[in-house]
Design a protein around this motif. Structure first.
Motif, mmCIF file in Angstrom:
data_model
loop_
_atom_site.group_PDB
_atom_site.id
_atom_site.type_symbol
_atom_site.label_atom_id
_atom_site.label_comp_id
_atom_site.label_asym_id
_atom_site.label_seq_id
_atom_site.Cartn_x
_atom_site.Cartn_y
_atom_site.Cartn_z
ATOM 1 N N VAL A 213 0.841 -1.203 0.000
ATOM 2 C CA VAL A 213 0.000 0.000 0.000
ATOM 3 C C VAL A 213 0.870 1.244 0.000
ATOM 4 C CG1 VAL A 213 -1.689 1.318 1.335
ATOM 5 C CG2 VAL A 213 -1.951 -1.155 1.101
ATOM 6 N N LYS B 8 -2.105 -1.363 -12.643
ATOM 7 C CA LYS B 8 -1.759 -1.339 -11.229
ATOM 8 C C LYS B 8 -2.984 -1.112 -10.345
ATOM 9 C CE LYS B 8 3.118 -0.050 -11.465
ATOM 10 N NZ LYS B 8 4.183 0.809 -10.910
ATOM 11 N N PHE C 103 2.303 1.780 -3.453
ATOM 12 C CA PHE C 103 1.314 2.317 -4.391
ATOM 13 C C PHE C 103 1.048 3.794 -4.114
ATOM 14 C CE2 PHE C 103 -3.008 3.001 -6.010
ATOM 15 C CZ PHE C 103 -2.859 2.521 -7.305
ATOM 16 N N PHE D 193 -4.217 -3.477 -7.380
ATOM 17 C CA PHE D 193 -4.402 -2.888 -6.046
ATOM 18 C C PHE D 193 -5.799 -3.212 -5.501
ATOM 19 C CE2 PHE D 193 -5.080 0.754 -3.123
ATOM 20 C CZ PHE D 193 -3.998 0.550 -2.277
#
Length: 658
Positions: free
Chosen positions: A18, A47, A21, A51
């Motif tokens: 996380v 992505k 990202f 995610f």
């Protein structure tokens, strides 16, 4: 404990992803959406998808950690950890989606700017025409096999094959368009994006049954009802009906191209006599067996001929708009009239003829002469009909069709008469005045329910709706609304030449105002416009007494059109036969002997018929259609029933009418 420790480590790994990202999103935000290349946009979309899958993994890991946490404080800490992580996920997902949308919009704008000249021309034309394309609504499906192929192909092209719609939204659309038994198929499936494909596959397994689909379409072909009367509408409907089912069977891989002879035979057996004879004459002129296409072409040509003839017959010659017909307009509503006038034709005083002392003082021949002079019925002393058509009983002395005051054996003193022919205030002549009160009542045992429904009436000015009770009556050729409701909602009215509303015994009531009301169903989306005549009053409260519903055994799974049908309520609208059959449809439910019947309609289930209440020796007033001001009629009825014996020498003043 080892398992819990492993799960916490896995969650830490997710937290690290996380964070990575989040850093990637900071770099991406710095890039102008107009300058972002297609490769960068595809990378961001890829992505983002991974995610979102990571969120599902985190949810599963966190759930296991919470289950292994035994301490209350530890469980609360884990819940806070879940909330923090989910907030991070949501904010980053929304941030990425916004960047993607802005990039796509920028690309579309660049594409549009390349054709400025043509775009400006198109925009100017669009603005001048002010064209707005209608919204395409998704088809609904209720489990009918005959509608499955159409629903499947349409939903698949509009929703399933649209990659821009998330699966959770597709699942929502699917649930919103399914009804009845089809909705039950996927009702038990949990609402999530992962389960959309499961729900769609389950629906296809249930209804994509080739054998059942073929059987249903074949059954529909064989169950087509024969055409009773020659018309262009029925012929075109037959062509469309058979074509639709044959195309569906062709989609199901049935060899319909070899069925021409069989289908032609089936269709000819369903034709009316005139068209069947025309086809046989046409067929005798053919040298080869006809094909299904040539047969349908014959039916189309025949329908064109019938339509042309029909319009030639029904076309009315044009008349001068300034010339109005002198013929009065009539509409029938089965009512009786209660005349407010009882002026005597002999002395012009306010009493009936049989109460006139001047008339009774004359001898029988003079009375008969006056009756003939004023063209009155010699039986009831009313105008507009002959004694042979009078519904009153004849003389109580000789049973002939004349009033007892005209019996030849009576002397001039006029003291002896039998009051069987007293004209009731509820009767009227054929030429009733416009201020006559509308009524229709009958005396019969027991309580009988009439069809009532609660409907919503829309205020055209504010779009506010009002819930009112309506009476459904297919015995009336027109619909009516009360002046009270018209004034309350401020419905616009239009004036016309007074229209005579005819009823039982040709009773007359005048109506000169018409208004259009928008009526909506209380239980579904059904609505319609109804043109109503405006009258002061329709009927008294219905039902006339409260009904005990505990004895009716009403089904629990139905939606009544009038939930308060058992309570006496005011009636503000009467829906006549002009709209009755657009409302009533579907099935009936019999509640038993001497009990009402339930009728399915677009307004809900209507209830009407005997209730089995009060069916003893007592007599109750029954509203047949309209009822107003009948108290005087009832009181005179009971006076008639309480006549003294014939051997009495004197009679009351009321008795002296006959």
């Amino acid at each position: 404990m080892a398992e819990l420790k492993s799960l916490i480590q896995e969650r830490g790994t997710i937290r690290g992803r996380v964070t990575a990202f989040h850093k990637y999103m900071k770099i991406t935000e710095a890039i102008d959406s107009k300058a972002m290349h297609k490769v960068q946009l595809n990378e961001l979309q890829f992505k983002l998808e991974r995610f979102q899958n990571l969120l599902t993994v985190f949810d599963e890991v966190q759930r296991k950690i919470e289950l292994l946490s035994e301490d209350t404080l530890e469980q609360e800490r884990q819940l806070q950890e879940r909330e923090t992580m989910e907030n991070n996920f949501c904010s980053l997902i929304v941030q990425a989606q916004n960047i993607i949308e802005s990039c796509i919009d920028a690309q579309k704008l660049n594409e549009t700017n390349r054709n400025d000249g043509s775009l400006n021309s198109f925009e100017s034309k669009s603005k001048s025409l002010n064209i707005k394309l209608p919204t395409i609504n998704l088809p609904s499906f209720d489990g009918n096999y005959l509608k499955w192929l159409e629903f499947r192909d349409t939903f698949r092209s509009m929703v399933n094959e649209n990659e821009s719609i998330p699966k959770i939204n597709k699942f929502h659309y699917l649930r919103s368009v399914l009804e009845g038994s089809a909705a039950v198929v996927i009702k038990s499936i949990e609402f999530s994006s992962e389960n959309y494909d499961v729900a769609w596959d389950l629906l296809c397994q249930r209804y994509d049954n080739t054998r059942l689909l073929v059987n249903n379409h074949l059954r529909a072909l064989f169950s087509f009802q024969p055409i009773a009367r020659e018309s262009h509408q029925s012929l075109r409907y037959m062509i469309d009906y058979f074509t639709k089912h044959l195309r569906a069977l062709g989609t199901l891989k049935e060899p319909t191209s070899f069925w021409d002879t069989l289908i032609i035979f089936m269709m000819t057996t369903k034709l009316d006599g005139a068209t069947s004879r025309k086809w046989e004459e046409h067929r005798n002129c053919l040298t080869e067996p006809p094909s299904l296409e040539s047969f349908c072409e014959f039916l189309r040509n025949r329908a064109d001929v019938l339509e042309t003839v029909h319009f030639c017959k029904t076309e009315q010659p044009k008349t001068d708009k300034h010339v109005q017909s002198k013929e009065p307009k009539y509409t029938k509503a089965f009512v009786a009239a209660n005349s407010s006038s009882k002026s005597c034709v002999i002395c012009s005083k306010n009493h009936f003829l049989y109460e006139c002392d001047k008339f009774k003082s004359k001898n029988v021949d003079a009375r008969l002469s006056l009756v003939n002079k004023h063209k009155l019925c010699s039986n009831c002393f009313k105008s507009g009909h002959r004694p042979s058509r009078c519904f009153r009983k004849g003389c109580r002395i000789c049973n002939a069709k004349h009033n007892s005051l005209l019996h030849k054996q009576l002397q001039e003193n006029g003291t002896v008469n039998i009051d069987n022919n007293i004209p009731s205030p509820s009767s009227s002549s054929q030429g009733g005045s416009a201020n006559e009160q509308v009524s229709l009542s009958a005396m019969m045992p027991g309580q009988v329910l009439l069809c009532t429904a609660q409907v919503r009436i829309v205020d055209p000015n504010s779009n506010k709706t009002y819930l009112v009770k309506a009476l459904l009556d297919n015995g009336s050729q027109a619909s009516f609304v009360t002046e009270e409701l018209q004034r309350k909602i401020n419905l616009p009215i239009s004036h016309q030449n007074p229209m005579k509303v005819l009823g039982i015994n040709n009773a007359v009531c005048a109506a000169s105002q018409v208004c259009n009301i928008k009526m909506q169903s209380r239980v579904n989306s059904f609505h319609m416009m109804v043109s109503c005549l405006v009258i002061p009053h329709i009927t008294n409260s219905l039902p006339n007494v409260e009904i005990d519903t505990s004895t009716l055994n009403l089904p629990a799974n139905i939606e009544l059109a009038d939930p308060s049908f058992f309570n006496p309520s005011d009636i503000h609208i009467l829906l006549g036969a002009d709209v009755f059959w657009e409302i009533v449809h579907g099935h009936q439910i019999k509640l038993g002997r001497n009990k009402p019947t339930l009728q399915e309609s677009r307004l809900g289930w209507l209830i009407s018929g005997p209730t089995g209440v009060g069916s003893g020796s007592g007599v109750h007033n029954k509203i047949c259609n309209f009822s107003r001001n009948i108290n005087e009629s009832l009181s005179r009825f009971w006076e008639i029933e309480e006549l003294p014996p014939l051997n009495r020498q004197k009679f009351s003043k009321v008795d002296e009418g006959t």
